[in-house]
Design an enzyme around this catalytic site. Structure first.
Site, PDB file in Angstrom:
ATOM      1  N   GLY A  75       1.589  -8.391  14.832  1.00 33.00           N
ATOM      2  CA  GLY A  75       0.637  -7.977  15.852  1.00 33.00           C
ATOM      3  C   GLY A  75       1.187  -7.121  16.972  1.00 33.00           C
ATOM      4  O   GLY A  75       0.466  -6.790  17.919  1.00 33.00           O
ATOM      5  N   TRP A  77       2.050  -3.892  17.128  1.00 30.40           N
ATOM      6  CA  TRP A  77       1.413  -2.585  17.304  1.00 30.40           C
ATOM      7  C   TRP A  77       0.019  -2.741  17.900  1.00 30.40           C
ATOM      8  O   TRP A  77      -0.387  -1.953  18.759  1.00 30.40           O
ATOM      9  CB  TRP A  77       1.359  -1.839  15.970  1.00 30.40           C
ATOM     10  CG  TRP A  77       2.641  -1.134  15.653  1.00 30.40           C
ATOM     11  CD1 TRP A  77       3.901  -1.535  15.997  1.00 30.40           C
ATOM     12  CD2 TRP A  77       2.797   0.094  14.939  1.00 30.40           C
ATOM     13  NE1 TRP A  77       4.826  -0.637  15.537  1.00 30.40           N
ATOM     14  CE2 TRP A  77       4.183   0.369  14.883  1.00 30.40           C
ATOM     15  CE3 TRP A  77       1.909   0.968  14.334  1.00 30.40           C
ATOM     16  CZ2 TRP A  77       4.685   1.497  14.251  1.00 30.40           C
ATOM     17  CZ3 TRP A  77       2.412   2.099  13.691  1.00 30.40           C
ATOM     18  CH2 TRP A  77       3.795   2.360  13.658  1.00 30.40           C
ATOM     19  N   ASP A  94      -3.893  -7.523   7.085  1.00 36.01           N
ATOM     20  CA  ASP A  94      -2.592  -7.909   6.547  1.00 36.01           C
ATOM     21  C   ASP A  94      -2.770  -9.085   5.603  1.00 36.01           C
ATOM     22  O   ASP A  94      -3.653  -9.927   5.793  1.00 36.01           O
ATOM     23  CB  ASP A  94      -1.622  -8.298   7.665  1.00 36.01           C
ATOM     24  CG  ASP A  94      -0.163  -8.071   7.273  1.00 36.01           C
ATOM     25  OD1 ASP A  94       0.294  -8.707   6.303  1.00 36.01           O
ATOM     26  OD2 ASP A  94       0.500  -7.252   7.921  1.00 36.01           O
ATOM     27  N   ASP A 110      -5.720  -8.325   1.352  1.00 37.28           N
ATOM     28  CA  ASP A 110      -4.851  -7.298   0.780  1.00 37.28           C
ATOM     29  C   ASP A 110      -5.484  -5.922   0.975  1.00 37.28           C
ATOM     30  O   ASP A 110      -6.605  -5.680   0.495  1.00 37.28           O
ATOM     31  CB  ASP A 110      -4.647  -7.596  -0.710  1.00 37.28           C
ATOM     32  CG  ASP A 110      -3.635  -6.682  -1.376  1.00 37.28           C
ATOM     33  OD1 ASP A 110      -3.179  -5.707  -0.733  1.00 37.28           O
ATOM     34  OD2 ASP A 110      -3.288  -6.941  -2.544  1.00 37.28           O
ATOM     35  N   ASP A 134       2.279   0.372   9.659  1.00 36.24           N
ATOM     36  CA  ASP A 134       3.693  -0.010   9.659  1.00 36.24           C
ATOM     37  C   ASP A 134       4.006  -0.808   8.397  1.00 36.24           C
ATOM     38  O   ASP A 134       4.934  -1.602   8.364  1.00 36.24           O
ATOM     39  CB  ASP A 134       4.017  -0.837  10.912  1.00 36.24           C
ATOM     40  CG  ASP A 134       5.503  -0.800  11.268  1.00 36.24           C
ATOM     41  OD1 ASP A 134       6.168   0.202  10.928  1.00 36.24           O
ATOM     42  OD2 ASP A 134       6.009  -1.770  11.867  1.00 36.24           O
ATOM     43  N   LYS A 174       4.745   4.529   8.402  1.00 35.86           N
ATOM     44  CA  LYS A 174       6.168   4.371   8.123  1.00 35.86           C
ATOM     45  C   LYS A 174       6.476   4.936   6.737  1.00 35.86           C
ATOM     46  O   LYS A 174       5.759   4.684   5.771  1.00 35.86           O
ATOM     47  CB  LYS A 174       6.551   2.889   8.156  1.00 35.86           C
ATOM     48  CG  LYS A 174       8.024   2.637   7.834  1.00 35.86           C
ATOM     49  CD  LYS A 174       8.302   1.151   7.647  1.00 35.86           C
ATOM     50  CE  LYS A 174       8.208   0.410   8.956  1.00 35.86           C
ATOM     51  NZ  LYS A 174       8.560  -1.037   8.795  1.00 35.86           N
TER      52      LYS A 174
END
Length: 224
Positions: A75, A77, A94, A110, A134, A174
């Site tokens: 959490g 971000w 998530d 998912d 991320d 990322k």
């Protein structure tokens, strides 16, 4: 017995059970100034500083109204978005459970399943103007396999972004080892006016992680 009430021998045996890599990770965490600063400032992870630094460079959050956080756990971000853009609607997703964050809708599911995009958009009630990711695949120790698995997540995040973003929106994800692959980079350049790679100062020097920052989403019609 020690003053902690634990048998010193038991602690020693536990330490012996650690692998060399887990011992290195633990040592790095204990000595990492960003970890200490995150705890002192109330961030859930040191990763919060990566988004703070990217925002300082690229002004990602200044006008954000609707934000999607892919791979939200734990959490950090979302906390940054909440602080920097307090009026923004935020939804995160998530597989891992994430402790509630005031003002943030969290979906424990998912991202790769077919229902995820509609669930995110439904919770957001409108097109996002910022999608951040991320996400990284769980590593198996084989460099090429790990890279391919993470790039699969990046590809899915890119597809979600260019399908859902409002015109002028931005995307951050990322990536690893050399940045975004050529085909994916071409897709981003086709759909955004600016595409850059950056490694924020808080990203560990020995890490192969980088971030791709795509800004100025052209919209579906303009990109075609």
């Amino acid at each position: 017995m020690s003053r902690s009430g634990k048998d010193p021998g038991e602690r020693l045996r536990s330490a012996k059970k650690r692998t060399a890599s887990s011992s290195r990770w633990l040592s790095r965490q204990i000595n990492d100034p960003y970890v200490k600063q995150a705890r002192a400032e109330g961030w859930r992870s040191r990763a919060a500083f990566k988004l703070i630094e990217l925002d300082e460079r690229f002004s990602l959050l200044r006008s954000a109204k609707r934000v999607v956080d892919l791979g939200i756990a734990p959490g950090g971000w979302a906390q940054v978005v909440r602080k920097k853009a307090p009026g923004a609607a935020i939804v995160g997703i998530d597989l891992l459970p994430t402790e509630p964050i005031e003002g943030v809708t969290i979906l424990e599911m998912d991202f790769m399943i077919d229902e995820a995009p509609n669930a995110l958009l439904g919770a957001l009630d409108g097109a996002p103007d910022l999608v951040v990711s991320d996400m990284a695949a769980n590593t198996v120790g084989h460099k090429q396999t790990d890279h391919l698995r993470t790039m699969g997540l990046v590809e899915a995040a890119v597809d979600f972004a260019i399908t859902t973003l409002a015109p002028g929106g931005a995307f951050v994800a990322k990536v690893f080892a050399g940045g975004t692959d050529a085909d994916l980079l071409n897709i981003l350049k086709k759909n955004f006016t600016s595409v850059k790679h950056a490694k924020p100062p808080s990203s560990r020097k020995d890490s192969s992680e980088w971030y791709v920052i795509a800004q100025g989403f052209k919209g579906r019609n303009e990109a075609e």
